[in-house]
Write a protein that holds these residues in place. Structure first.
Motif, mmCIF file in Angstrom:
data_model
loop_
_atom_site.group_PDB
_atom_site.id
_atom_site.type_symbol
_atom_site.label_atom_id
_atom_site.label_comp_id
_atom_site.label_asym_id
_atom_site.label_seq_id
_atom_site.Cartn_x
_atom_site.Cartn_y
_atom_site.Cartn_z
ATOM 1 N N VAL A 259 1.024 -1.200 -0.255
ATOM 2 C CA VAL A 259 0.033 0.004 0.078
ATOM 3 C C VAL A 259 0.801 1.319 -0.053
ATOM 4 N N THR A 260 0.512 2.065 -1.040
ATOM 5 C CA THR A 260 1.387 3.315 -0.908
ATOM 6 C C THR A 260 0.645 4.618 -0.857
ATOM 7 N N ALA A 261 -0.651 4.645 -0.579
ATOM 8 C CA ALA A 261 -1.458 5.832 -0.320
ATOM 9 C C ALA A 261 -1.380 6.164 1.199
ATOM 10 N N PRO A 262 -1.385 7.400 1.306
ATOM 11 C CA PRO A 262 -1.272 7.799 2.719
ATOM 12 C C PRO A 262 -2.421 7.251 3.462
ATOM 13 N N THR A 263 -2.032 6.770 4.764
ATOM 14 C CA THR A 263 -3.185 5.759 5.469
ATOM 15 C C THR A 263 -3.414 6.062 6.829
ATOM 16 N N LEU A 264 -4.397 5.974 7.191
ATOM 17 C CA LEU A 264 -4.803 6.138 8.703
ATOM 18 C C LEU A 264 -5.419 4.959 9.246
ATOM 19 N N LEU A 265 -5.155 4.558 10.313
ATOM 20 C CA LEU A 265 -5.718 3.420 10.963
ATOM 21 C C LEU A 265 -6.704 3.961 12.347
ATOM 22 N N ILE A 266 -7.695 3.594 12.300
ATOM 23 C CA ILE A 266 -8.415 4.171 13.698
ATOM 24 C C ILE A 266 -8.952 2.893 14.280
ATOM 25 N N ILE A 267 -8.410 2.487 15.432
ATOM 26 C CA ILE A 267 -8.461 1.286 15.990
ATOM 27 C C ILE A 267 -9.142 1.308 17.418
ATOM 28 N N GLY A 268 -10.469 0.907 17.626
ATOM 29 C CA GLY A 268 -11.036 0.734 19.000
ATOM 30 C C GLY A 268 -10.332 -0.496 19.593
ATOM 31 N N GLN A 269 -9.613 0.131 20.795
ATOM 32 C CA GLN A 269 -8.616 -0.872 21.475
ATOM 33 C C GLN A 269 -9.372 -1.881 22.369
ATOM 34 N N ALA A 270 -10.680 -2.208 22.453
ATOM 35 C CA ALA A 270 -11.249 -3.132 22.950
ATOM 36 C C ALA A 270 -11.886 -4.047 22.141
ATOM 37 N N ASP A 271 -11.672 -3.906 20.951
ATOM 38 C CA ASP A 271 -12.330 -4.811 19.811
ATOM 39 C C ASP A 271 -11.517 -6.208 19.883
#
Length: 335
Positions: A259-271
């Protein structure tokens, strides 16, 4: 967060609650395979497609900016046990910020047709690209939640020139489920799906909320439950089984490094979501899977330059469980 942003988020959340009451009360007791009679928050249009000698329709919402238009587009990709309407609050936040928002229901989901075909992430991505081409959209931000994260990843790998930025919200597929989840045939999965009831669906959705199931989430359970009471439900059950097979057999976790696109991961930590969790009988194996804090860190390290935003004490659906934090992370990344 300054006072203006606080008031903006408060207004958005109040709007979600008020709309939820009206929407939930309008859900019919029985709904067919394409949710006819169930109103989405914005007008639904249809893209004709043909696959495996079958004609089909892909439903989508195309929502213009409500604030000053910035000329940019965001595409929101839903999860497996959801449909495009559950992005309502996110659509409101993005359109107020000036974005045009495209929200497809993938074939096999929501208001799109449910067919007995071979489902693949490559084909879903191809359908999605065809939708953008039809709408004249050459560049878009791609946001994927849960299974939508797998679609978004495959789309980004196939069409990197189209993706301005990539956002993954608690995506499934950060691990290879084949390594811990026992195989089941489509027939077995279909038989399980056919036993679904409103109670079983609500119980499953309850696993998304570590802090207790909120009554407001019933808005997204009722349409799925209504389908179980319709003569079309075997179509829905088979599509659910076939798309489970797709997730199980077509991992994307080995390709994040491409993956080369600028990437954001938003991760709920209790999942702790694991696709096929109920099939795992060994508690030691189960304990090693669905560990989203570690999976998020590992995936962010694989994608060059990726940004990780962990949201503490939040489960699988941050845009519903912690909308203010989700919108803040998303809009900050898109500036």
């Amino acid at each position: 967060m300054n006072r203006f942003r606080f008031l903006l988020f408060l207004g958005l959340m109040l709007g979600q609650v008020l709309t939820s009451f009206g929407q939930a009360s309008q859900t019919p007791a029985s709904l067919n395979a394409t949710l006819d009679g169930y109103e989405y928050p914005y007008p639904v249009k249809y893209l004709p497609l043909k696959q495996e000698h079958q004609t089909m329709r892909m439903a989508y919402m195309d929502v213009p900016a409500s604030g000053k238009a910035n000329g940019r587009t965001v595409m929101l990709l839903h999860g497996k046990n959801f449909f495009g309407a559950y992005w309502r609050g996110t659509i409101q936040a993005l359109t107020k910020a000036g974005f045009r928002v495209i929200v497809p229901d993938q074939i096999g989901f929501g208001k799109s047709d449910k067919l007995a075909i071979y489902y693949s992430f490559h084909q879903l991505a191809r359908n999605t690209r065809h939708l953008l081409d039809t709408l004249g959209i050459q560049k878009t931000v791609v946001v994927g939640h849960s299974m939508g994260g797998m679609v978004a990843t495959r789309f980004t790998l196939m069409y990197p020139e189209t993706v301005e930025k990539l956002v993954l919200e608690n995506p499934i597929g950060l691990e290879d489920y084949r390594l811990g989840v026992p195989f089941q045939s489509v027939d077995q999965a279909e038989a399980t799906e056919l036993k679904s009831t409103e109670e079983s669906i609500r119980k499953y959705h309850g696993s998304y909320y570590p802090n207790g199931y909120p009554a407001a989430h019933d808005e997204w359970v009722r349409p799925l439950a209504a389908q179980t009471r319709h003569a079309d439900f075997p179509k829905v059950a088979l599509a659910n089984a076939l798309t489970f097979e797709m997730i199980y057999q077509q991992p994307v976790c080995y390709e994040f490094g491409r993956v080369t696109a600028p990437t954001l991961l938003i991760i709920g930590q209790a999942d702790r979501t694991v696709v096929g969790k109920g099939l795992i009988k060994d508690p030691k194996v189960l304990a090693t899977m669905g560990q989203y804090p570690e999976l998020g860190r590992r995936t962010a390290a694989q994608i060059k330059g990726a940004k990780l935003v962990p949201i503490e004490k939040v489960g699988h659906i941050p845009h519903l469980e912690a909308p203010a934090q989700f919108y803040e992370a998303l809009l900050s990344f898109l500036r």
